[in-house]
Design a protein around this motif. Structure first.
Motif, PDB file in Angstrom:
ATOM      1  N   ALA A  42       2.485  -4.348  -4.871  1.00 61.71           N
ATOM      2  CA  ALA A  42       3.061  -3.943  -3.580  1.00 61.71           C
ATOM      3  C   ALA A  42       4.139  -2.876  -3.718  1.00 61.71           C
ATOM      4  CB  ALA A  42       3.615  -5.166  -2.844  1.00 61.71           C
ATOM      5  N   GLU A  43       4.894  -2.903  -4.799  1.00 66.45           N
ATOM      6  CA  GLU A  43       5.977  -1.936  -4.982  1.00 66.45           C
ATOM      7  C   GLU A  43       5.621  -0.844  -5.986  1.00 66.45           C
ATOM      8  OE1 GLU A  43       8.379  -2.072  -2.885  1.00 66.45           O
ATOM      9  OE2 GLU A  43       7.526  -3.933  -2.090  1.00 66.45           O
ATOM     10  N   SER A  44       4.358  -0.749  -6.374  1.00 68.28           N
ATOM     11  CA  SER A  44       3.944   0.209  -7.392  1.00 68.28           C
ATOM     12  C   SER A  44       3.677   1.575  -6.780  1.00 68.28           C
ATOM     13  CB  SER A  44       2.673  -0.282  -8.096  1.00 68.28           C
ATOM     14  OG  SER A  44       1.560  -0.201  -7.213  1.00 68.28           O
ATOM     15  N   HIS A  45       3.536   2.571  -7.663  1.00 72.35           N
ATOM     16  CA  HIS A  45       3.159   3.923  -7.228  1.00 72.35           C
ATOM     17  C   HIS A  45       1.684   3.996  -6.856  1.00 72.35           C
ATOM     18  CE1 HIS A  45       3.059   8.278  -7.033  1.00 72.35           C
ATOM     19  NE2 HIS A  45       2.094   8.315  -7.942  1.00 72.35           N
ATOM     20  N   HIS A  46       0.947   2.979  -7.183  1.00 73.65           N
ATOM     21  CA  HIS A  46      -0.494   2.926  -6.948  1.00 73.65           C
ATOM     22  C   HIS A  46      -0.805   2.996  -5.457  1.00 73.65           C
ATOM     23  CE1 HIS A  46      -4.624   1.295  -7.201  1.00 73.65           C
ATOM     24  NE2 HIS A  46      -4.580   1.664  -8.473  1.00 73.65           N
ATOM     25  N   GLU A  47      -2.045   3.419  -5.121  1.00 73.51           N
ATOM     26  CA  GLU A  47      -2.440   3.466  -3.720  1.00 73.51           C
ATOM     27  C   GLU A  47      -2.418   2.092  -3.070  1.00 73.51           C
ATOM     28  OE1 GLU A  47      -6.202   4.625  -6.131  1.00 73.51           O
ATOM     29  OE2 GLU A  47      -4.024   4.705  -6.364  1.00 73.51           O
ATOM     30  N   VAL A  48      -2.636   1.028  -3.847  1.00 76.09           N
ATOM     31  CA  VAL A  48      -2.531  -0.309  -3.275  1.00 76.09           C
ATOM     32  C   VAL A  48      -1.102  -0.570  -2.804  1.00 76.09           C
ATOM     33  CG1 VAL A  48      -2.719  -2.780  -3.761  1.00 76.09           C
ATOM     34  CG2 VAL A  48      -4.484  -1.217  -4.583  1.00 76.09           C
ATOM     35  N   GLY A  49      -0.126  -0.075  -3.548  1.00 77.70           N
ATOM     36  CA  GLY A  49       1.253  -0.151  -3.068  1.00 77.70           C
ATOM     37  C   GLY A  49       1.425   0.578  -1.747  1.00 77.70           C
ATOM     38  N   GLY A  50       0.730   1.717  -1.607  1.00 80.80           N
ATOM     39  CA  GLY A  50       0.752   2.443  -0.340  1.00 80.80           C
ATOM     40  C   GLY A  50       0.094   1.666   0.784  1.00 80.80           C
ATOM     41  N   PHE A  51      -0.976   0.899   0.462  1.00 80.15           N
ATOM     42  CA  PHE A  51      -1.592   0.047   1.486  1.00 80.15           C
ATOM     43  C   PHE A  51      -0.564  -0.916   2.064  1.00 80.15           C
ATOM     44  CE2 PHE A  51      -6.001   0.126  -0.814  1.00 80.15           C
ATOM     45  CZ  PHE A  51      -6.210   1.423  -0.375  1.00 80.15           C
ATOM     46  N   PHE A  52       0.135  -1.630   1.176  1.00 80.28           N
ATOM     47  CA  PHE A  52       1.108  -2.621   1.632  1.00 80.28           C
ATOM     48  C   PHE A  52       2.233  -1.958   2.434  1.00 80.28           C
ATOM     49  CE2 PHE A  52      -0.734  -5.196  -1.853  1.00 80.28           C
ATOM     50  CZ  PHE A  52      -0.918  -6.392  -1.170  1.00 80.28           C
ATOM     51  N   GLU A  53       2.720  -0.822   1.956  1.00 77.80           N
ATOM     52  CA  GLU A  53       3.794  -0.136   2.669  1.00 77.80           C
ATOM     53  C   GLU A  53       3.338   0.325   4.045  1.00 77.80           C
ATOM     54  OE1 GLU A  53       6.809   3.713   2.212  1.00 77.80           O
ATOM     55  OE2 GLU A  53       5.323   3.289   0.656  1.00 77.80           O
ATOM     56  N   GLY A  54       2.148   0.938   4.113  1.00 82.89           N
ATOM     57  CA  GLY A  54       1.651   1.410   5.395  1.00 82.89           C
ATOM     58  C   GLY A  54       1.427   0.282   6.382  1.00 82.89           C
ATOM     59  N   LEU A  55       0.898  -0.839   5.912  1.00 85.57           N
ATOM     60  CA  LEU A  55       0.673  -1.983   6.802  1.00 85.57           C
ATOM     61  C   LEU A  55       1.992  -2.580   7.274  1.00 85.57           C
ATOM     62  CD1 LEU A  55      -2.323  -3.667   4.937  1.00 85.57           C
ATOM     63  CD2 LEU A  55      -2.407  -2.362   7.076  1.00 85.57           C
ATOM     64  N   ARG A  56       3.011  -2.595   6.408  1.00 88.22           N
ATOM     65  CA  ARG A  56       4.324  -3.095   6.824  1.00 88.22           C
ATOM     66  C   ARG A  56       4.885  -2.266   7.971  1.00 88.22           C
ATOM     67  NH1 ARG A  56       5.499  -3.794   1.238  1.00 88.22           N
ATOM     68  NH2 ARG A  56       6.629  -1.812   1.216  1.00 88.22           N
ATOM     69  N   GLU A  57       4.686  -0.964   7.925  1.00 94.47           N
ATOM     70  CA  GLU A  57       5.218  -0.097   8.963  1.00 94.47           C
ATOM     71  C   GLU A  57       4.593  -0.390  10.333  1.00 94.47           C
ATOM     72  OE1 GLU A  57       4.591   3.834   7.534  1.00 94.47           O
ATOM     73  OE2 GLU A  57       6.159   3.708   5.996  1.00 94.47           O
ATOM     74  N   PHE A  58       3.334  -0.857  10.333  1.00 95.50           N
ATOM     75  CA  PHE A  58       2.668  -1.203  11.582  1.00 95.50           C
ATOM     76  C   PHE A  58       2.924  -2.650  12.002  1.00 95.50           C
ATOM     77  CE2 PHE A  58      -0.002   2.526  10.669  1.00 95.50           C
ATOM     78  CZ  PHE A  58      -0.141   3.066  11.937  1.00 95.50           C
ATOM     79  N   ASN A  59       3.533  -3.426  11.128  1.00 96.13           N
ATOM     80  CA  ASN A  59       3.596  -4.867  11.347  1.00 96.13           C
ATOM     81  C   ASN A  59       4.967  -5.342  11.807  1.00 96.13           C
ATOM     82  OD1 ASN A  59       2.301  -7.363  11.388  1.00 96.13           O
ATOM     83  ND2 ASN A  59       3.000  -7.889   9.312  1.00 96.13           N
ATOM     84  N   VAL A  60       5.707  -4.501  12.502  1.00 92.12           N
ATOM     85  CA  VAL A  60       7.050  -4.890  12.946  1.00 92.12           C
ATOM     86  C   VAL A  60       7.000  -6.054  13.926  1.00 92.12           C
ATOM     87  CG1 VAL A  60       8.080  -2.630  12.542  1.00 92.12           C
ATOM     88  CG2 VAL A  60       6.945  -3.091  14.728  1.00 92.12           C
ATOM     89  N   ASP A  61       5.878  -6.226  14.635  1.00 87.76           N
ATOM     90  CA  ASP A  61       5.750  -7.318  15.602  1.00 87.76           C
ATOM     91  C   ASP A  61       5.007  -8.514  15.028  1.00 87.76           C
ATOM     92  OD1 ASP A  61       3.299  -6.144  15.370  1.00 87.76           O
ATOM     93  OD2 ASP A  61       2.934  -5.912  17.522  1.00 87.76           O
ATOM     94  N   GLY A  62       4.690  -8.477  13.722  1.00 93.11           N
ATOM     95  CA  GLY A  62       4.003  -9.595  13.097  1.00 93.11           C
ATOM     96  C   GLY A  62       2.560  -9.756  13.507  1.00 93.11           C
ATOM     97  N   SER A  63       1.934  -8.686  14.000  1.00 95.68           N
ATOM     98  CA  SER A  63       0.566  -8.785  14.509  1.00 95.68           C
ATOM     99  C   SER A  63      -0.496  -8.574  13.430  1.00 95.68           C
ATOM    100  CB  SER A  63       0.357  -7.750  15.624  1.00 95.68           C
ATOM    101  OG  SER A  63       0.519  -6.429  15.113  1.00 95.68           O
ATOM    102  N   ILE A  64      -0.074  -8.279  12.180  1.00 99.87           N
ATOM    103  CA  ILE A  64      -1.023  -7.994  11.102  1.00 99.87           C
ATOM    104  C   ILE A  64      -0.841  -9.009   9.979  1.00 99.87           C
ATOM    105  CG2 ILE A  64      -1.733  -6.310   9.359  1.00 99.87           C
ATOM    106  CD1 ILE A  64      -0.718  -4.121  11.219  1.00 99.87           C
ATOM    107  N   GLU A  65      -1.943  -9.575   9.536  1.00 98.98           N
ATOM    108  CA  GLU A  65      -1.949 -10.441   8.359  1.00 98.98           C
ATOM    109  C   GLU A  65      -2.647  -9.698   7.224  1.00 98.98           C
ATOM    110  OE1 GLU A  65      -3.680 -14.729   6.731  1.00 98.98           O
ATOM    111  OE2 GLU A  65      -3.998 -14.132   8.823  1.00 98.98           O
ATOM    112  N   VAL A  66      -1.941  -9.455   6.138  1.00103.18           N
ATOM    113  CA  VAL A  66      -2.501  -8.770   4.986  1.00103.18           C
ATOM    114  C   VAL A  66      -3.115  -9.811   4.048  1.00103.18           C
ATOM    115  CG1 VAL A  66      -2.049  -7.200   3.069  1.00103.18           C
ATOM    116  CG2 VAL A  66      -0.755  -6.977   5.200  1.00103.18           C
ATOM    117  N   VAL A  67      -4.386  -9.582   3.676  1.00106.64           N
ATOM    118  CA  VAL A  67      -5.133 -10.543   2.864  1.00106.64           C
ATOM    119  C   VAL A  67      -5.548  -9.870   1.554  1.00106.64           C
ATOM    120  CG1 VAL A  67      -7.034 -12.192   2.830  1.00106.64           C
ATOM    121  CG2 VAL A  67      -6.002 -11.517   5.027  1.00106.64           C
TER     122      VAL A  67
END
Length: 373
Positions: free
Chosen positions: A94-119
Motif C-alpha cells: 500500500a505504501e510502495s512505489h509500485h502501481e499497486v500502491g497507487g491503486f490503494f492511494e487512488g481508492l483512498r482519495e475517492f473513499n472519504v465517505d466510506g463508500s468503497i471497500e478495497v478487496v
C-alpha cells in the motif's frame, strides 16, 4: 503511421500480426491496413446501490519472461521475490512505489465517505528470468481464481501486469489468465489495468479488459502515479461519470531495447506528442507499449492504446495519431545496426587481440533490480 496491407483481429494463435483475419474490424466497420486493430467498449455499470459499498478487487501478476534464458521461472522464484495473498497485499504494497500502491492511494482519495471497500486478492512477482514452468503457471492461475471466488461479488477490479509473461503452456500467459478472470467475473464487470512499458500486448489482453494504462517513462519512475490513474478511471466509470472506450493499433515493429529510453530521441518526441494528446476533449488516457524483444512469441511487438470517454471515433483517431513509426534517418547518438558478419569483422579489428562479445539487453548479467518496485 499506417501503411498498406491487410490485417485484423484473428485468434490468439501463431502467425504474424499483419496476417490475421479481418473479422473484428469488419464487424466494427473499420477500414484495415497494415496493422491489426481492436476497438473495445464495455458497458459502463453505474453503481446505484447507495446503501451498499462499492467493492473493488486488486490483483497483480508480474513477470518479464526471457524465452532465450535457460533459467526457468519456478514457484520458488515468485515466493523469493513477492507472493502475497489477501490482506497481506495491503500490508506489503500500500505504501510502495509500485502501481499497486497507487491503486490503494487512488481508492483512498475517492473513499472519504466510506463508500468503497478495497478487496486485495493476490500480488505475485518474480524477477525477470526464463519461461514460467507449467506447474508454476497453474498454481498462479488457480490461486488468483480461488482468491477471486472467495471474495464474492466485485463491482470492479484493478490489475497490475508486466504484460510480457510467457509460460510453458501459454505463450500469451497474461492473455490466458485474463480470459479465466473474465469468465469468472462475467462480461459486465469493469476491469482496469496497468502495464509495464515493455509489455507484449495481445488481442486477448485488449478484449478482456475495459482499459489499460501503461507506464510513461523508461526507466520506470511513474509506477505509483499510473496506479492512481487506473483507480481514478475505474471509480469514475463505476459512478457513471465516464464510459471508457479503448482502441488499440499494433504496428509491425520490434523496437530494440537500445532505443526504448523515453528521454532520448526518437521516443522522446513521440512521448511528448502523446502527452499533448491528453489535453484533447474526451481523451482519458493513451499509452505506448514498446514490447519486449526477448520473449520469442507471436505477440511480441509494439502497440498504441487510446481510451476515450464513450467515443469510438475519438479513440480510433487518438490511437492512429499516436502511432509509432520508424524515423526517416538514424537520430544522433544511435548507430544503424549492421549484419552479424560485418559486426564480427569489426570486432576482429579490435586491439588487444581478445575482443569480448557482450549481449545488449536489460539484464545481460546476473539478475538484479534496475529500478524501485
Amino acid at each position: 503511421s499506417e501503411g498498406g496491407g491487410s490485417d485484423g483481429g484473428g485468434s490468439d494463435g501463431g502467425g504474424s500480426r499483419c496476417n490475421r483475419p479481418t473479422s473484428v474490424d469488419e464487424r466494427l466497420g473499420l477500414s484495415t491496413r497494415k496493422s491489426w486493430r481492436i476497438l473495445q467498449q464495455r458497458p459502463s455499470i453505474t453503481f446505484r446501490e447507495k446503501e451498499q459499498r462499492m467493492r473493488i478487487g486488486i490483483i497483480a501478476i508480474l513477470h518479464e519472461s526471457n524465452t532465450f534464458s535457460s533459467q526457468p521461472t519456478t514457484t520458488q522464484k515468485f515466493r523469493d521475490d513477492l507472493w502475497l495473498e489477501g490482506e497481506a497485499v495491503r500490508a506489503g504494497l500500500a505504501e510502495s512505489h509500485h502501481e499497486v500502491g497507487g491503486f490503494f492511494e487512488g481508492l483512498r482519495e475517492f473513499n472519504v465517505d466510506g463508500s468503497i471497500e478495497v478487496v486485495p486478492l493476490l500480488a505475485a512477482r518474480a524477477l525477470p528470468a526464463g519461461t514460467i514452468t507449467g506447474p508454476t503457471w497453474d498454481e498462479l492461475t488457480e490461486t488468483m481464481l480461488s482468491q477471486t471466488r472467495a471474495a464474492g461479488h466485485l463491482d470492479g477490479v484493478l490489475l497490475a501486469l508486466h504484460g510480457a509473461a510467457v509460460s510453458e503452456s501459454h505463450a500469451d500467459a497474461d492473455g490466458d489468465w485474463l480470459r479465466s478472470l473474465r469468465r469468472q467475473l462475467g462480461p459486465e464487470t469493469l476491469i482496469v489495468g496497468t502495464l509495464d512499458l515493455h509489455a507484449n500486448v495481445s488481442r486477448a489482453m485488449i478484449q478482456e479488459c475495459s482499459a489499460w494504462i501503461a507506464y510513461r517513462t523508461n526507466p520506470h519512475l511513474d509506477q505509483r502515479q499510473r496506479g492512481r490513474d487506473a483507480a481514478d478511471l475505474l471509480i469514475r466509470s463505476l459512478r457513471g461519470e465516464i464510459t471508457p472506450t479503448m482502441s488499440a493499433v499494433f504496428p509491425p515493429m520490434a523496437i530494440s531495447i537500445q532505443q526504448q529510453c523515453t528521454d532520448e530521441s526518437p521516443l522522446q518526441n513521440i512521448c511528448t506528442f502523446a502527452d499533448r494528446q491528453l489535453s484533447r476533449s474526451k481523451v482519458l488516457s493513451n499509452s505506448l507499449a514498446l514490447g519486449f524483444p526477448y520473449a520469442d512469441v507471436p505477440e511480441m511487438g509494439s502497440v498504441t492504446i487510446a481510451v476515450t470517454d464513450g467515443r469510438a471515433d475519438a479513440a480510433a483517431t487518438s490511437r492512429r495519431r499516436g502511432g509509432l513509426r520508424r524515423p526517416a534517418r538514424v537520430p544522433p547518438g544511435f548507430h544503424e545496426p549492421g549484419p552479424v558478419p560485418l559486426a564480427l569483422g569489426h570486432a576482429g579489428e579490435v586491439r588487444p587481440q581478445s575482443p569480448q562479445l557482450l549481449p545488449h539487453a536489460q539484464r545481460p548479467g546476473p539478475e538484479r533490480r534496475t529500478h524501485p518496485r
